[in-house]
Design a protein around this motif. Structure first.
Motif, short mmCIF file in Angstrom:
data_model
loop_
_atom_site.label_atom_id
_atom_site.label_comp_id
_atom_site.label_asym_id
_atom_site.label_seq_id
_atom_site.Cartn_x
_atom_site.Cartn_y
_atom_site.Cartn_z
N THR A 353 0.81 -1.37 0.04
CA THR A 353 -0.02 -0.07 -0.10
C THR A 353 0.84 1.29 0.07
O THR A 353 0.27 2.32 -0.17
CB THR A 353 -0.90 -0.02 1.21
OG1 THR A 353 -0.32 -0.13 2.55
CG2 THR A 353 -2.11 -1.14 1.16
N THR A 354 2.29 1.23 0.19
CA THR A 354 3.03 2.50 0.17
C THR A 354 4.39 2.03 -0.43
O THR A 354 4.67 0.90 -0.70
CB THR A 354 3.40 2.62 1.58
OG1 THR A 354 4.27 1.58 2.34
CG2 THR A 354 2.08 2.86 2.61
N ALA A 355 5.02 3.10 -0.89
CA ALA A 355 6.09 2.95 -1.79
C ALA A 355 7.23 2.48 -0.82
O ALA A 355 8.35 1.41 -1.04
CB ALA A 355 6.56 4.02 -2.69
N ASP A 356 7.43 3.31 0.47
CA ASP A 356 8.68 3.11 1.25
C ASP A 356 8.30 2.96 2.52
O ASP A 356 9.06 2.95 3.47
CB ASP A 356 9.40 3.99 1.45
CG ASP A 356 8.87 5.64 1.50
OD1 ASP A 356 7.64 5.56 1.82
OD2 ASP A 356 9.59 6.79 1.71
N GLY A 357 6.97 2.51 2.83
CA GLY A 357 6.45 2.35 4.43
C GLY A 357 5.71 3.59 4.93
O GLY A 357 4.81 3.41 5.84
N SER A 358 5.58 4.78 4.12
CA SER A 358 4.99 5.85 4.56
C SER A 358 4.29 6.64 3.36
O SER A 358 3.17 7.05 3.45
CB SER A 358 6.01 6.91 5.23
OG SER A 358 7.03 7.23 4.57
N LEU A 359 4.92 6.60 2.33
CA LEU A 359 4.48 7.23 1.03
C LEU A 359 3.59 6.47 0.16
O LEU A 359 4.18 5.39 -0.12
CB LEU A 359 5.55 8.23 0.23
CG LEU A 359 6.41 9.05 1.13
CD1 LEU A 359 7.57 9.59 0.25
CD2 LEU A 359 5.47 10.39 1.22
N GLU A 360 2.38 6.93 -0.24
CA GLU A 360 1.54 6.02 -1.29
C GLU A 360 2.38 6.09 -2.50
O GLU A 360 2.09 5.40 -3.44
CB GLU A 360 0.27 6.52 -1.05
CG GLU A 360 -0.51 6.40 0.13
CD GLU A 360 -2.14 6.56 0.13
OE1 GLU A 360 -2.57 6.89 -1.02
OE2 GLU A 360 -2.63 6.48 1.11
#
Length: 512
Positions: A353-360
């Motif tokens: 659901t995210t690119a890096d754990g925080s950013l969508e």
């Protein structure tokens, strides 16, 4: 132990030829409705072919033979071996004088369930170089049939459909021991790890020239024995891998036609090759590497990551290794592919659901590997590489933390029509290296390729004949949700999820 012809057939005791048979019926016409016939097949003992079989090698209760109707489209029936009667028995549909049948052993080797497909792809890829796996390749047919009302009995005549080759591997006059893998390929002619067999015509038909790979974790000492698919004249070259990471190259001296039922003895006098790889090395079709391009070899990719074992995780601390991952020199096509034509989640494949754990969605470092994208000022993803292309700073969660592209690709169906990105990558073939050994990159692998290309480590300029990535989107083999999958835009460094019916490029990868 050197095998003579009789011993060969002791090893191939159940290696039989598939063919058709004519049936004699008490009925003149096809039945209007399906009728089950009780059927018994006397497959005999392997000595029916005139060769003596060693003691204890007989049919057992787990053996099954498939009955195939070559005239009508019918469900393929399974005949089970009965240890008491020493015959195979089961039911067959509509056994009339107008029908032709084939009987195939082992039934489990068939990938089709209905006889409207009268061809079958036969594979000899799952061997370990020992006598035990040679026995896994065996086929059979009946030569005569008698019918009594609804009871049919048949007796089989046996004939070999595969060849066997016993191979010795030497270096400086001594056997090469602790062999854990051998990769065979055609230096001249064609070699088949798998090939289509026509049940009706009783011949091999189309086949793709591909490498044969055998693995043996216990190690082979100086020799191997293999079942082989017939082919016309072929000069076989082998790359021999030992437990200590060494690679040896050799061939079987002269072109040979591989014929069904024949036994071959080959000696490979080998040379020792450099096998330690570094990021940015050229990778060749003979499974060797070099830092400078060898024009006398076929380069098939560039090393972009190093691992401790062939299918192990990327080890960012390694500066050289016997194992790693390569990126193909080219995209699989020049127009892009959809990710999938079916909109549902693939079982087993990870959803992020995210690119890096925080950013969508976010943006990878641009041009020099440090500056933010020239087009966007927000959503920067924090990652960096060392000067030699190894991972330095990297996300620990989200899409970019995933480096399991090979495993993810395997979750998707191999159909390139349905699963465009994964299917096209798995179908990629070059210099005989095929059979789903290539795969679609994961998010982490795709980002690593992007970063290395931005740093100039992967480029046409520094590594000809490598072809630069297009300033376009490249699919990752990871889903966002049922109708969207992830890709990385090489023009801007953007990491996005888009609809699976969108069209982006695919660059295949390979473990070594």
């Amino acid at each position: 132990m050197r095998l003579d012809t009789k011993t060969l057939y002791e090893l191939l005791k159940f290696t039989f030829l598939l063919t058709t048979l004519s049936l004699v019926s008490c009925k003149d016409d096809e039945p209007e409705t399906d009728t089950n016939y009780s059927f018994t097949l006397d497959a005999g003992q392997p000595s029916d072919d005139g060769y003596i079989i060693s003691e204890g090698l007989t049919w057992n209760s787990s053996d099954q033979i498939a009955g195939i109707n070559l005239t009508l489209s019918r469900k393929i029936e399974t005949l089970n071996y009965n240890t008491s009667s020493q015959k195979f028995s089961g039911n067959m549909l509509n056994m009339t004088s107008g029908n032709n049948f084939a009987f195939f052993y082992p039934a489990s080797a068939l990938s089709t369930e209905h006889s409207d497909t009268i061809t079958q792809v036969l594979s000899v890829m799952s061997q370990d170089g020992t006598e035990s796996t040679v026995l896994n390749y065996r086929f059979g047919f009946c030569s005569s049939v008698t019918m009594n009302d609804l009871s049919v009995t048949a007796k089989a005549t046996m004939k070999a459909i595969l060849a066997v080759a016993e191979m010795d591997f030497h270096y400086n006059g001594s056997p090469i021991n602790d062999i854990v893998k051998i990769e065979f390929r055609a230096k001249e002619g064609s070699l088949f790890g798998q090939r289509t067999f026509n049940f009706r015509k009783k011949v091999y038909e189309s086949g793709t020239n591909n490498n044969m790979v055998i693995k043996n974790s216990k190690g082979l000492n100086g020799s191997a024995i293999l079942a082989m698919i017939p082919t016309e004249d072929v000069l076989i070259e082998a790359s021999v891998f030992t437990a200590d990471g060494s690679i040896y190259l050799g061939n079987n001296a002269e072109e040979t036609a591989i014929e069904a039922g024949k036994h071959y003895n080959w000696t490979f006098d080998c040379t020792k090759e450099n096998s330690l790889a570094h990021i940015g090395d050229y990778f060749y079709s003979d499974m060797t590497v070099s830092s400078d391009l060898n024009e006398n070899k076929k380069c098939i990719g560039i090393v972009f990551a190093l691992t401790d074992t062939e299918d192990g995780d990327i080890n960012r601390a390694l500066t050289s290794s016997f194992h790693g991952r390569i990126v193909a020199l080219n995209d699989v096509n020049s127009t892009g592919k959809t990710w999938s034509t079916i909109q549902y989640n693939i079982a087993g494949m990870p959803d992020f659901t995210t690119a890096d754990g925080s950013l969508e969605e976010g943006f990878l470092p641009y041009w020099d590997g440090k500056s933010p994208s020239a087009y966007f000022e927000t959503g920067h993803i924090n990652l960096s590489l060392t000067e030699d292309g190894r991972i330095d700073t990297w996300p620990t969660s989200g899409l970019l933390s995933d480096f399991d592209g090979k495993e993810n690709t395997a979750y998707a169906d191999s159909s390139a029509i349905i699963y465009g990105a994964c299917g096209q990558a798995a179908a990629y073939s070059i210099s005989g290296i095929s059979n789903k050994r290539w795969y679609c990159p994961s998010g982490g692998e795709m980002a690593l390729l992007y970063a290395q290309s931005r740093l100039g480590i992967l480029s046409t300029k520094s590594l000809p004949p490598f072809n630069d990535f297009e300033a376009r989107g490249y699919w990752c083999c990871a889903e966002r949700e049922e109708n969207r999958a992830w890709y990385i835009q090489f023009a801007t460094g953007g990491v996005y999820a888009n609809y699976k019916l969108s069209s982006y490029f695919v660059r295949p990868l390979l473990h070594f």
